[in-house]
Design a protein around this motif. Structure first.
Motif, mmCIF file in Angstrom:
data_model
loop_
_atom_site.group_PDB
_atom_site.id
_atom_site.type_symbol
_atom_site.label_atom_id
_atom_site.label_comp_id
_atom_site.label_asym_id
_atom_site.label_seq_id
_atom_site.Cartn_x
_atom_site.Cartn_y
_atom_site.Cartn_z
ATOM 1 N N ASP A 104 -59.756 -30.174 -50.455
ATOM 2 C CA ASP A 104 -60.696 -30.121 -49.344
ATOM 3 C C ASP A 104 -59.952 -30.351 -48.029
ATOM 4 N N ASN A 107 -60.332 -33.635 -46.037
ATOM 5 C CA ASN A 107 -59.615 -34.845 -46.424
ATOM 6 C C ASN A 107 -58.173 -34.784 -45.939
ATOM 7 N N SER A 108 -57.532 -35.953 -45.897
ATOM 8 C CA SER A 108 -56.110 -36.052 -45.576
ATOM 9 C C SER A 108 -55.358 -36.420 -46.847
ATOM 10 N N TRP A 109 -54.134 -35.878 -47.016
ATOM 11 C CA TRP A 109 -53.458 -35.953 -48.304
ATOM 12 C C TRP A 109 -52.040 -36.488 -48.180
ATOM 13 N N PRO A 188 -55.266 -38.793 -51.956
ATOM 14 C CA PRO A 188 -55.768 -39.101 -50.613
ATOM 15 C C PRO A 188 -54.810 -40.053 -49.894
#
Length: 224
Positions: A104, A107-109, A188
């Motif tokens: 997604d 979101n940040s990964w 995440p």
């Protein structure tokens, strides 16, 4: 958005030409030998048992013993090349595992490379992770039980996929030897410096854990 997450093995001899890799979100783990990872802004030498994480265009410059490298990469699903080294005919390069994932963009990964070591006879109870990953067995054996209760034995040199949150798994390790595997995990950013494991059954939440975790490297990244 959909991506391909893959694991490759690169064996680069001492006399090999410099190998060039395009921009990609990747881990480079030096399994044997030594490797200098060159980017536009830095040079970093990595000996056996260490890892580099980034998403720059990089060059391989091997040390006096050559290098054996495990390479995890995240690329768009539209990528047409399988990732094998294209610029070093003296080297050997092959894809060990690959699968499609959806990430997604809201979101940040982060991308993590770590190692988990289990004493003989350890049982990993039913658990899940906060993101997908590919494991590579360094020693011992893992009898993993995935969705549907189907066991699958993984031996040294084998790789296998865990999809993370949606598919809880359990596993039994070698009865007489330590078992260890390396992982490339997409998680995440909030999991930075924290365990990604979540145990499913209440009786396992506070039970002492026998395994030892070692994070070789992790870094935030931007989706391609």
């Amino acid at each position: 958005m959909r991506y391909i997450f893959r694991l490759l093995e690169d064996i680069v001899p001492v006399n090999a030409d410099i190998s060039f890799l395009p921009n990609a979100v990747r881990v480079l783990y030096v399994r044997n030998g030594g490797l200098t990872v060159e980017t536009a802004s830095s040079n970093q030498f990595h000996s056996a048992g260490s890892a580099w994480v980034g998403q720059d265009e990089v060059s391989y410059v091997v040390g006096p013993e050559g290098a054996e490298v495990l390479r995890w990469e995240l690329v768009p699903e539209t990528e047409t090349h399988d990732g094998r080294l294209r610029s070093s005919p003296k080297s050997e390069s092959r894809v060990l595992n690959s699968f499609d994932i959806a990430l997604d963009p809201a979101n940040s990964w982060l991308l993590r490379c770590d190692q988990v070591t289990f004493p003989p006879g350890t049982v990993a109870p039913l658990h899940m992770h906060q993101g997908p990953g590919i494991r590579w067995v360094a020693r011992g054996e893992i009898d993993a039980i995935g969705p549907g209760g189907v066991p699958k034995l993984h031996l040294p040199g084998d790789s296998f996929i865990e999809n993370g949150i949606d598919e809880p798994v359990s596993a039994r390790m070698h009865k007489e030897e330590d078992t260890a595997f390396l992982r490339g995990l997409i998680l995440p950013r909030a999991v930075k410096s924290r365990s990604s494991t979540r145990f499913v059954n209440r009786e396992d939440w506070d039970r002492p854990k026998r395994q030892v975790y070692h994070v070789h490297a992790e870094r935030f990244f931007d989706l391609p």
